[in-house]
Design a protein around this motif. Structure first.
Motif, PDB file in Angstrom:
ATOM      1  N   THR A 137      17.168  65.372 -11.131  1.00 54.07           N
ATOM      2  CA  THR A 137      17.194  65.985 -12.155  1.00 54.07           C
ATOM      3  C   THR A 137      15.851  66.699 -12.742  1.00 54.07           C
ATOM      4  N   VAL A 138      15.907  68.333 -12.859  1.00 54.72           N
ATOM      5  CA  VAL A 138      15.401  69.630 -13.117  1.00 54.72           C
ATOM      6  C   VAL A 138      16.092  70.095 -14.284  1.00 54.72           C
ATOM      7  N   GLY A 139      15.212  70.569 -14.881  1.00 54.77           N
ATOM      8  CA  GLY A 139      15.043  72.377 -16.618  1.00 54.77           C
ATOM      9  C   GLY A 139      14.228  72.764 -15.777  1.00 54.77           C
ATOM     10  N   HIS A 140      14.609  73.740 -16.375  1.00 52.42           N
ATOM     11  CA  HIS A 140      14.252  75.375 -16.911  1.00 52.42           C
ATOM     12  C   HIS A 140      14.480  75.600 -18.786  1.00 52.42           C
ATOM     13  N   GLN A 141      13.365  76.753 -18.514  1.00 52.36           N
ATOM     14  CA  GLN A 141      14.451  77.623 -19.677  1.00 52.36           C
ATOM     15  C   GLN A 141      15.307  78.410 -19.555  1.00 52.36           C
ATOM     16  N   LEU A 142      16.413  79.591 -20.448  1.00 49.85           N
ATOM     17  CA  LEU A 142      17.255  80.205 -20.234  1.00 49.85           C
ATOM     18  C   LEU A 142      16.684  81.229 -19.948  1.00 49.85           C
ATOM     19  N   VAL A 143      16.292  81.867 -19.036  1.00 47.85           N
ATOM     20  CA  VAL A 143      15.751  82.941 -18.369  1.00 47.85           C
ATOM     21  C   VAL A 143      16.778  83.826 -18.137  1.00 47.85           C
ATOM     22  N   VAL A 144      17.113  85.521 -18.909  1.00 43.15           N
ATOM     23  CA  VAL A 144      17.977  86.171 -18.629  1.00 43.15           C
ATOM     24  C   VAL A 144      18.196  86.439 -17.126  1.00 43.15           C
ATOM     25  N   CYS A 145      19.473  86.224 -16.219  1.00 44.05           N
ATOM     26  CA  CYS A 145      20.007  86.644 -15.253  1.00 44.05           C
ATOM     27  C   CYS A 145      19.262  86.168 -14.097  1.00 44.05           C
ATOM     28  N   THR A 184       9.760  95.449 -16.213  1.00 41.76           N
ATOM     29  CA  THR A 184       9.820  94.281 -16.618  1.00 41.76           C
ATOM     30  C   THR A 184      11.156  95.009 -18.389  1.00 41.76           C
ATOM     31  N   HIS A 185      11.882  94.302 -18.486  1.00 40.23           N
ATOM     32  CA  HIS A 185      12.987  94.611 -18.270  1.00 40.23           C
ATOM     33  C   HIS A 185      13.651  93.411 -20.244  1.00 40.23           C
ATOM     34  N   ASN A 186      13.362  93.680 -21.106  1.00 39.29           N
ATOM     35  CA  ASN A 186      13.365  93.040 -22.037  1.00 39.29           C
ATOM     36  C   ASN A 186      14.574  92.366 -22.796  1.00 39.29           C
ATOM     37  N   TRP A 187      15.241  91.110 -23.350  1.00 37.53           N
ATOM     38  CA  TRP A 187      16.169  91.080 -23.980  1.00 37.53           C
ATOM     39  C   TRP A 187      15.573  91.423 -25.660  1.00 37.53           C
ATOM     40  N   SER A 188      15.996  92.008 -26.464  1.00 36.06           N
ATOM     41  CA  SER A 188      16.152  92.046 -27.607  1.00 36.06           C
ATOM     42  C   SER A 188      17.166  91.665 -28.401  1.00 36.06           C
ATOM     43  N   PRO A 189      17.340  90.335 -28.877  1.00 33.50           N
ATOM     44  CA  PRO A 189      18.846  89.786 -29.735  1.00 33.50           C
ATOM     45  C   PRO A 189      18.733  89.998 -31.071  1.00 33.50           C
ATOM     46  N   ASP A 190      19.516  90.449 -32.105  1.00 26.23           N
ATOM     47  CA  ASP A 190      19.665  90.967 -33.048  1.00 26.23           C
ATOM     48  C   ASP A 190      18.648  89.805 -33.925  1.00 26.23           C
ATOM     49  N   ALA A 208      23.629  95.025 -22.231  1.00 22.64           N
ATOM     50  CA  ALA A 208      22.393  96.531 -21.628  1.00 22.64           C
ATOM     51  C   ALA A 208      21.196  95.764 -20.767  1.00 22.64           C
ATOM     52  N   LEU A 209      21.155  95.009 -20.926  1.00 23.83           N
ATOM     53  CA  LEU A 209      19.457  93.928 -20.490  1.00 23.83           C
ATOM     54  C   LEU A 209      20.281  93.970 -18.877  1.00 23.83           C
ATOM     55  N   VAL A 210      21.410  93.597 -19.111  1.00 24.65           N
ATOM     56  CA  VAL A 210      21.712  93.270 -16.912  1.00 24.65           C
ATOM     57  C   VAL A 210      21.746  94.419 -16.434  1.00 24.65           C
TER      58      VAL A 210
END
Length: 188
Positions: A14-22, A75-81, A99-101
């Motif tokens: 098992t391995v885990g990680h944050q849900l980092v974009v892209c 660096t590209h940052n996601w800004s969810p509403d 838009a981020l992708v």
């Protein structure tokens, strides 16, 4: 590989990680590929099914860290509403993700990869889904063919099905107790 998990002899890596974009930094991919390779090696050595499992850290609250990806020039940052609401990253909507992708793609990401990621974002958006569903689909696209099983701990059905296991762990009747007296409990 889900059917393998039903076998008593089955083991997991098992391995885990944050849900980092892209997919974020290469560290995520290194961890996943290492788990897959380790599972394959152990399966050969032990002669029993060994399944690589990825535990999505979908209940993590640090969307700022999970919501950034580096391109060739920036660096590209996601800004969810709904970013000001303290909710787990996996429960965020998908607004702003396309838009981020696209921005990442314009900054050097391979066009085919960007198109694949956008396809998954749009599929989840059509049904009004959450970011965890997008990330789940990305992981499956990248590693499903290699036998990776992806778990979202923020899934109500999963939590319900495991409730008795968690209760046993809290009473110290779980993994640690099962290992008492074995080599696994001995120090180096």
């Amino acid at each position: 590989r889900l059917q393998d998990l039903e076998e008593d002899s089955c083991r997991v890596v098992t391995v885990g990680h944050q849900l980092v974009v892209c997919g974020g930094p290469a560290f995520l991919h290194h961890k996943v590929l290492s788990a897959i390779r380790t599972a394959r090696g152990l399966e050969q050595a032990w002669g029993v099914p060994v399944v690589p499992v990825f535990w999505m850290a979908s209940e993590d609250h640090d969307w700022k860290e999970a919501g950034r990806v580096d391109g060739q020039s920036g660096t590209h940052n996601w800004s969810p509403d709904n970013r000001s609401i303290p909710i787990p990253v996996g429960r965020l909507g998908t607004d702003g993700l396309e838009a981020l992708v696209r921005a990442w793609g314009q900054d050097g990401a391979p066009e085919s990869e960007v198109n694949d990621l956008l396809e998954e974002v749009r599929a989840v958006e059509r049904k009004g889904g959450r970011y965890a569903e997008v990330f789940f689909r990305w992981m499956h696209r990248w590693y499903g063919h290699l036998g990776l099983v992806v778990l979202d701990p923020d899934d109500d059905k999963l939590k319900t099905s495991c409730a008795t296991l968690w209760a046993g762990e809290m009473r110290d009747e779980g993994v640690r107790q099962a290992l008492v007296g074995t080599n696994a409990m001995e120090g180096p």
